[in-house]
Design an enzyme around this catalytic site. Structure first.
Site, PDB file in Angstrom:
ATOM      1  N   GLN A  42      -0.847   0.984   5.959  1.00 27.50           N
ATOM      2  CA  GLN A  42      -0.342   2.010   5.048  1.00 27.50           C
ATOM      3  C   GLN A  42      -0.803   1.733   3.629  1.00 27.50           C
ATOM      4  OE1 GLN A  42       3.520   3.060   6.256  1.00 27.50           O
ATOM      5  NE2 GLN A  42       3.623   4.891   5.013  1.00 27.50           N
ATOM      6  N   ASP A  43      -0.052   0.925   2.863  1.00 27.80           N
ATOM      7  CA  ASP A  43      -0.617   0.561   1.561  1.00 27.80           C
ATOM      8  C   ASP A  43      -0.654  -0.953   1.435  1.00 27.80           C
ATOM      9  OD1 ASP A  43       2.057   1.239  -0.868  1.00 27.80           O
ATOM     10  OD2 ASP A  43       2.119   0.232   1.046  1.00 27.80           O
ATOM     11  N   PRO A  44      -1.376  -1.475   0.442  1.00 26.06           N
ATOM     12  CA  PRO A  44      -1.582  -2.928   0.378  1.00 26.06           C
ATOM     13  C   PRO A  44      -0.271  -3.682   0.163  1.00 26.06           C
ATOM     14  CG  PRO A  44      -3.145  -1.767  -1.052  1.00 26.06           C
ATOM     15  CD  PRO A  44      -2.123  -0.765  -0.617  1.00 26.06           C
ATOM     16  N   VAL A  71      -1.819  -0.552  -5.054  1.00 28.49           N
ATOM     17  CA  VAL A  71      -0.357  -0.497  -5.202  1.00 28.49           C
ATOM     18  C   VAL A  71       0.024  -1.260  -6.467  1.00 28.49           C
ATOM     19  CG1 VAL A  71       0.116  -2.615  -3.851  1.00 28.49           C
ATOM     20  CG2 VAL A  71       1.812  -0.758  -3.874  1.00 28.49           C
ATOM     21  N   HIS A 124       4.322   1.760  -2.037  1.00 32.98           N
ATOM     22  CA  HIS A 124       3.965   3.193  -2.055  1.00 32.98           C
ATOM     23  C   HIS A 124       3.831   3.774  -3.464  1.00 32.98           C
ATOM     24  CE1 HIS A 124       4.783   2.648   2.108  1.00 32.98           C
ATOM     25  NE2 HIS A 124       6.084   2.595   1.959  1.00 32.98           N
TER      26      HIS A 124
END
Length: 229
Positions: A63-65, A128, A134
């Site tokens: 998803q995100d780092p 991020v 997020h």
């Protein structure tokens, strides 16, 4: 290899799109104003650096780092050597221990050796803010990584997509299942791993698929660069 197209060939135009230049500009100005952004600038596109388009055999979508100090380095789920292995990756190791004969959990979470074998470890958002999950989700990265997935779908054949959790599964909805092999399971996070990630057998199934296509299976035992020399 028949398919010699590179990421540069297929993404050069996308990288000139106004939305993409905007994304880069926003991230750059946040960094300049003193906000800590992960991963470091030089690592943002590592997934593409370590796994060229023509070499992609498996795609794992994150998803995100990671947003803690020193963790993120541009490969989904992976952390730098010397950083504690995060819970989702520990659960991936647990699934590997339970399904791959001889797999022993490494004492690190650095997955470059997967990437070098053709496993594209792609986060759907590539940056991020420190400590804020997020925080860059609406900057335009999702548009870019949607394009990446559609390009793999279009230009490659027989790629295994491992889609864990609803975010990855929505993101992968465009994949042509006649051309590619799509495997779905809950996310390996401690919140959901017991709902069907454990026992999904994806690492074994991915290798069986590759072997049926006459390709070299992935050695899922992560090794640090010095160990593999």
């Amino acid at each position: 290899m028949a398919n010699e197209l590179t990421w540069h060939d297929v993404l050069a135009e996308e990288k000139q799109q106004p939305y993409f230049l905007n994304t880069l500009q926003t991230v750059a100005s946040e960094r300049q104003s003193g906000v800590t952004i992960y991963p470091p600038q030089k690592d943002v596109f590592n997934a593409f650096r370590f796994t060229e388009l023509g070499d992609v055999k498996v795609v794992i979508l994150g998803q995100d780092p990671y947003h803690g100090p020193g963790q993120a380095h541009g490969l989904a789920f992976s952390v730098r050597p010397g950083i504690a292995t995060p819970p989702s990756l520990l659960n991936m190791y647990k699934e590997l221990e339970n399904t791959i004969p001889g797999f022993t959990r490494p004492n690190h979470g650095y997955l470059e050796s997967w990437a070098r074998q053709g496993v594209l470890l792609l986060n759907t958002v590539l940056t991020v803010r420190a400590g804020q999950a997020h925080s860059h989700a609406s900057l335009g990265w999702e548009t870019f990584t949607d394009k990446v997935i559609s390009l793999i779908n279009q230009h490659r054949k027989g790629v295994v997509f491992l889609l864990w959790g609803s975010h990855a599964q929505k993101k992968g909805a465009i994949i042509d299942k006649q051309r590619h092999h799509v495997l779905k399971a809950p996310h390996p996070s401690p919140l959901s791993a017991h709902r069907g990630f454990f026992g999904c057998n994806h690492f074994v199934l991915a290798n069986q698929w590759l072997e049926q296509r006459g390709e070299t299976p992935i050695d899922w035992m992560p090794v640090l660069p010095a160990e593999s020399e």
